[in-house]
Design an enzyme around this catalytic site. Sequence first.
Site, PDB file in Angstrom:
ATOM      1  CE1 TYR A  99      -3.457  29.273   4.209  1.00  0.00           C
ATOM      2  CE2 TYR A  99      -5.663  28.345   4.166  1.00  0.00           C
ATOM      3  CZ  TYR A  99      -4.812  29.416   3.979  1.00  0.00           C
ATOM      4  OH  TYR A  99      -5.318  30.619   3.543  1.00  0.00           O
ATOM      5  CE1 TYR A 118      -9.216  35.940   1.442  1.00  0.00           C
ATOM      6  CE2 TYR A 118      -9.135  37.141  -0.629  1.00  0.00           C
ATOM      7  CZ  TYR A 118      -9.814  36.342   0.267  1.00  0.00           C
ATOM      8  OH  TYR A 118     -11.091  35.933  -0.005  1.00  0.00           O
ATOM      9  CE  LYS A 155      -7.151  29.357   0.892  1.00  0.00           C
ATOM     10  NZ  LYS A 155      -8.597  29.479   0.642  1.00  0.00           N
ATOM     11  CG  ASN A 179     -19.170  23.996   8.171  1.00  0.00           C
ATOM     12  OD1 ASN A 179     -18.776  25.067   8.654  1.00  0.00           O
ATOM     13  ND2 ASN A 179     -18.359  23.018   7.852  1.00  0.00           N
ATOM     14  CG  PHE A 228     -15.145  33.998   1.674  1.00  0.00           C
ATOM     15  CD1 PHE A 228     -16.318  34.599   1.223  1.00  0.00           C
ATOM     16  CD2 PHE A 228     -13.968  34.729   1.604  1.00  0.00           C
ATOM     17  CE1 PHE A 228     -16.332  35.895   0.729  1.00  0.00           C
ATOM     18  CE2 PHE A 228     -13.974  36.031   1.107  1.00  0.00           C
ATOM     19  CZ  PHE A 228     -15.155  36.608   0.672  1.00  0.00           C
ATOM     20  CB  SER A 282      -3.563  32.710   0.811  1.00  0.00           C
ATOM     21  OG  SER A 282      -2.555  33.098   1.726  1.00  0.00           O
ATOM     22  CG  ASN A 315      -0.572  38.873   6.697  1.00  0.00           C
ATOM     23  OD1 ASN A 315       0.010  38.677   5.615  1.00  0.00           O
ATOM     24  ND2 ASN A 315      -0.306  38.169   7.786  1.00  0.00           N
ATOM     25  CG  LEU A 370       0.920  40.563  15.123  1.00  0.00           C
ATOM     26  CD1 LEU A 370       1.773  40.108  16.303  1.00  0.00           C
ATOM     27  CD2 LEU A 370       1.767  41.373  14.127  1.00  0.00           C
TER      28      LEU A 370
END
Length: 338
Positions: free
Chosen positions: A150, A178, A154, A32, A81, A125, A180, A201
């Site tokens: 968030y 995942y 997950k 989107n 994703f 994650s 990082n 970071l």
Amino acid sequence: MKVLVTGGLGFIGSHTVVELQNKGFEVVIIDNCSNSSPEVLKGITSITGKEPIFEQFDLREKSKVQDFFKRHDDVQGVIHFAASKAVGESVENPLLYYENNLATLVYILQELSIKASSNFIFSSSCTVYGQADELPITENAPVKAAESPYGNTKQIGEEIIRDTCKVNTNLKAIALRYFNPTGAHPTAAIGELPIGVPQNLIPYITQTAIGLREQLSVFGDDYPTQDGTCIRDYIHVVDLAKAHVIALQRLLEDKNNSNYEVFNVGTGTGSTVLEVIQSFEKVSKQKLNYKIVARREGDITAAYADTTKANEELGWKAESNLDDSLSSAWKWEQKVRS
Ligand code: WQD
């Protein structure tokens, strides 16, 4: 063979589209563009010479999701994703996250569960582990109470998939947790495009080095680690993308042990924030302007993966190290700002 990549114009999604095309898959992207740009299509095509099919719409529009799967009934696999992923924003606006990250997942699974067979890869994650009791973290580590909406999306997302697979044996799924993600494609044709001030970071480091940011703030040096700063497992985005293709192939070739599996995707090596800075100064050959400030609310001390399961069962292992990731991130930053 046609594969749907939702969020395929995003950071990890675009790199996965490239690796899918490299393996001969026909890719269709739904995005989107709320956190990405159609310009990314040019970057993907410049790398592979093949332009993916692209449809721009919001997965929260259930009728459009249904229509898509009617028109693309030859989709053999889905790599999902598309989701919001800013931890801080999720605290401010939880309902945005629960709708965008979970309703969309349900709509896609509803379509997949009525197909004769379907293969689904879910972007999860390491945040589901919170601060793990033991390091490195294995897939058997307990999933802890999420630190943010968030992270909760997950955890709930994995449970939705697990429960759906229990009653739909025609649906095979893998959740990839995942660590990082970092770095950029070696061609610098695609990479991370944070909107506004980067929360993560590495983009903050590269934007400081290029002069876009005045100074990096290191969030705390009083943690119980070798130099007092937090430890994370920084995995090159291309290695991460390859893990998605390998996971999908595992399902397509019926090599999975059950129809819902979970794998950690990291390098297995932890690096402190100061080690990341030292690595960046080495690869960029320039000093980084940073200062130590107070801890950031919600940060955990250390997280890095036990990659045994992915190594042995997926036959996947990260090939790039921290220097490679930072070198590619820096090359990308210089390209974007040129
Ligand atoms: C890494 C380290 C910070 C910025 C987040 C999400 C996680 C996943 C990856 C989506 C920490 C320190 C950071 C800065 C700093 N995202 N830091 N100064 O928090 O480990 O994980 O991104 O899946 O779900 O939580 O990544 O890059 O924000 O922080 O000192 O300006 O760098 O304290 O120790 P994090 P990060």
